[in-house]
Scaffold this active site. Structure first.
Site, short mmCIF file in Angstrom:
data_model
loop_
_atom_site.label_atom_id
_atom_site.label_comp_id
_atom_site.label_asym_id
_atom_site.label_seq_id
_atom_site.Cartn_x
_atom_site.Cartn_y
_atom_site.Cartn_z
N ASP A 49 0.65 -1.43 -0.13
CA ASP A 49 0.15 0.11 0.04
C ASP A 49 0.78 1.24 0.27
O ASP A 49 1.58 1.08 1.18
CB ASP A 49 -1.29 -0.09 1.31
CG ASP A 49 -2.19 1.30 1.15
OD1 ASP A 49 -2.76 1.44 0.92
OD2 ASP A 49 -1.12 2.36 1.72
N TYR A 54 3.03 10.09 -0.72
CA TYR A 54 4.30 8.98 0.28
C TYR A 54 5.60 9.43 -0.20
O TYR A 54 6.31 9.00 0.69
CB TYR A 54 4.07 7.64 0.45
CG TYR A 54 2.30 7.55 0.98
CD1 TYR A 54 1.87 7.94 1.64
CD2 TYR A 54 1.97 5.72 1.23
CE1 TYR A 54 1.16 8.18 2.06
CE2 TYR A 54 1.03 6.25 1.47
CZ TYR A 54 0.48 6.85 2.43
OH TYR A 54 -0.64 5.63 3.03
N LYS A 79 -2.93 6.05 -4.11
CA LYS A 79 -4.24 7.04 -3.94
C LYS A 79 -4.20 8.21 -4.53
O LYS A 79 -2.78 8.37 -5.19
CB LYS A 79 -3.69 7.03 -2.76
CG LYS A 79 -3.90 5.70 -1.65
CD LYS A 79 -4.08 5.74 -0.45
CE LYS A 79 -3.64 4.40 0.21
NZ LYS A 79 -2.45 4.19 1.05
N HIS A 112 -7.76 9.08 -1.61
CA HIS A 112 -6.85 9.25 -0.76
C HIS A 112 -7.99 10.17 0.84
O HIS A 112 -7.95 9.82 1.56
CB HIS A 112 -5.83 10.55 -0.19
CG HIS A 112 -4.46 9.99 0.35
ND1 HIS A 112 -3.02 9.51 -0.10
CD2 HIS A 112 -4.89 9.43 1.79
CE1 HIS A 112 -2.52 9.04 1.51
NE2 HIS A 112 -3.03 8.97 1.87
P1 NDP Z 1 0.75 0.96 11.66
O1 NDP Z 1 -0.47 0.90 12.79
O2 NDP Z 1 0.67 0.46 11.17
O3 NDP Z 1 2.15 1.34 13.02
C1 NDP Z 1 3.19 1.54 12.21
C2 NDP Z 1 4.13 2.09 13.64
O4 NDP Z 1 4.30 0.54 14.26
C3 NDP Z 1 6.37 2.32 13.15
O5 NDP Z 1 6.61 2.76 14.06
C4 NDP Z 1 6.27 0.92 13.42
O6 NDP Z 1 8.12 0.82 13.91
C5 NDP Z 1 5.85 -0.19 14.40
N1 NDP Z 1 5.92 -1.50 14.45
C6 NDP Z 1 5.15 -2.28 13.70
N2 NDP Z 1 5.11 -3.67 13.30
C7 NDP Z 1 5.35 -3.29 14.72
C8 NDP Z 1 5.27 -4.55 15.96
N3 NDP Z 1 5.02 -6.20 14.99
N4 NDP Z 1 5.58 -4.44 17.62
C9 NDP Z 1 6.07 -3.49 17.32
N5 NDP Z 1 5.65 -2.24 16.75
C10 NDP Z 1 5.30 -2.45 15.25
O7 NDP Z 1 1.56 2.95 11.11
P2 NDP Z 1 0.84 3.43 10.53
O8 NDP Z 1 0.19 4.44 10.39
O9 NDP Z 1 2.61 3.54 9.07
O10 NDP Z 1 -0.77 2.88 8.97
C11 NDP Z 1 0.06 1.86 8.01
C12 NDP Z 1 -0.46 1.74 6.70
O11 NDP Z 1 -1.70 2.01 6.90
C13 NDP Z 1 0.89 2.91 6.53
O12 NDP Z 1 2.34 2.78 5.64
C14 NDP Z 1 -0.50 3.25 5.23
O13 NDP Z 1 0.05 2.88 4.01
C15 NDP Z 1 -1.67 3.55 5.40
N6 NDP Z 1 -1.96 4.11 6.01
C16 NDP Z 1 -3.30 4.95 5.59
C17 NDP Z 1 -3.05 6.51 5.36
C18 NDP Z 1 -5.08 6.71 4.87
O14 NDP Z 1 -5.00 8.49 4.74
N7 NDP Z 1 -5.67 5.94 3.84
C19 NDP Z 1 -2.85 7.39 6.28
C20 NDP Z 1 -1.89 6.99 7.66
C21 NDP Z 1 -1.77 4.99 6.80
P3 NDP Z 1 9.20 -0.14 12.58
O15 NDP Z 1 8.59 0.87 11.37
O16 NDP Z 1 10.17 1.15 13.32
O17 NDP Z 1 9.32 -1.10 12.76
#
Ligand code: NDP
Length: 275
Positions: A49, A54, A79, A112
């Site tokens: 995604d 981004y 998006k 988006h």
């Molecule tokens: P998430 O809820 O997926 O959380 C990501 C965070 O959690 C990062 O800091 C990551 O750290 C950490 N993490 C990942 N796996 C674990 C684990 N197993 N245990 C503990 N911590 C963990 O956040 P996002 O906001 O990135 O949401 C996911 C995706 O949703 C985005 O990447 C994007 O593709 C989409 N999105 C879409 C939006 C929209 O408006 N349509 C808005 C926001 C997000 P690290 O990377 O350091 O491992």
């Protein structure tokens, strides 16, 4: 239905979309996104995604090519950003995304954010791309029921997906029920609450199955029929987040997690994020 990382939901147009994919928001468009997408594909992920905003579509495309995996085996979402809303701008923005990705099509193209007054025109452009066979499925993101109802007045084509903030603290019950009734697949963004996973219920349920809080949440998504796209740049977590297909939460455990709901957002509220 949900037995492996390659398990899919079937969208209302018949297209199959994996239940779990990698989100790449906040990954830099360089070694970081390339290595995370490569790690995910190596771990068996088949859904990525991204979004124009981004600024990492180029890296996503590079990782896909480097992986050697056939194009049709990977489900790619991108998006249309807010500045590109409107019929003509959307068509041009899609071409620009394809160019950056180095792909001939994406599997899912989303609006988006709804914004205020342009999303019906933007939707017409998505319908045109879909009718022309240039994208496999089209949908929206951050749409509330009222936005979806408004779209209905302008179009017969119901969005195949609505990607929204969704996690135990923001259970979106009304929206989930509406999407189910209208055969719109709900997809969870920020499923891991942006890393705020410190909840006793998640820990204690996880301990029973030898699973982490993150794995419990992702399993809860899938058992609610919600597609999920956790983000991580850490290979061990990328693998951990995918390892949710070998256990099942009981009804009581699902209810306990449901009870964490506080209507709390970590991201923007679509009603306030206007442009
Ligand atoms: P998430 O809820 O997926 O959380 C990501 C965070 O959690 C990062 O800091 C990551 O750290 C950490 N993490 C990942 N796996 C674990 C684990 N197993 N245990 C503990 N911590 C963990 O956040 P996002 O906001 O990135 O949401 C996911 C995706 O949703 C985005 O990447 C994007 O593709 C989409 N999105 C879409 C939006 C929209 O408006 N349509 C808005 C926001 C997000 P690290 O990377 O350091 O491992």
């Amino acid at each position: 239905m949900t037995h492996s990382l390659q398990s899919c939901t079937t969208l209302h147009n018949g297209v199959r979309m994996p239940w779990l994919g990698l989100g790449v928001w906040k990954m830099n468009n360089d070694a970081e996104v390339v290595s995370a997408v490569r790690a995910a594909l190596d771990a068996g992920y088949r859904s990525i995604d991204t979004a124009a905003i981004y600024k990492n579509e180029t890296g996503v495309g590079q990782a896909l090519r480097e992986s050697g995996i056939a194009r049709e085996e990977v489900f790619v979402t991108t998006k249309i950003w807010n500045d590109d809303q409107g019929y003509d701008k959307t068509l041009a923005a899609y071409d620009a995304s394809l160019e950056r990705l180095g792909l001939a099509y994406v599997d899912l193209l989303l609006i988006h954010w709804p914004g205020t007054d342009k999303y019906a025109d933007t939707w017409r452009a998505l319908e045109k791309l879909y009718a022309d066979g240039r994208v496999k499925a089209i949908g929206v993101s951050n749409f509330h029921v009222r936005h979806l109802e408004e779209l209905k007045k302008h179009s017969d084509l119901v969005p195949m997906v609505n990607q929204v903030e969704y996690h135990p603290l923001l259970a979106q019950r009304e929206l989930l029920a509406y999407c189910r009734e209208n055969r719109i697949q709900l997809e969870a963004w920020s499923p891991l609450m942006q890393g705020n996973l410190d909840h006793e219920a998640l820990r204690s349920i996880g301990a029973k199955y030898g699973k982490s809080p993150a794995q419990v949440v992702l399993r809860w998504d899938i058992q609610h029929g919600v597609v999920t796209i956790p983000k991580s740049v850490t290979p061990a977590r990328i693998a951990e987040n995918a390892n949710v297909f070998d256990f099942e939460l009981s009804g009581d455990e699902m209810a306990l997690i449901d009870d964490l709901n506080r209507d709390h957002r970590f991201g923007s509220d679509p009603e306030k994020f206007l442009f």
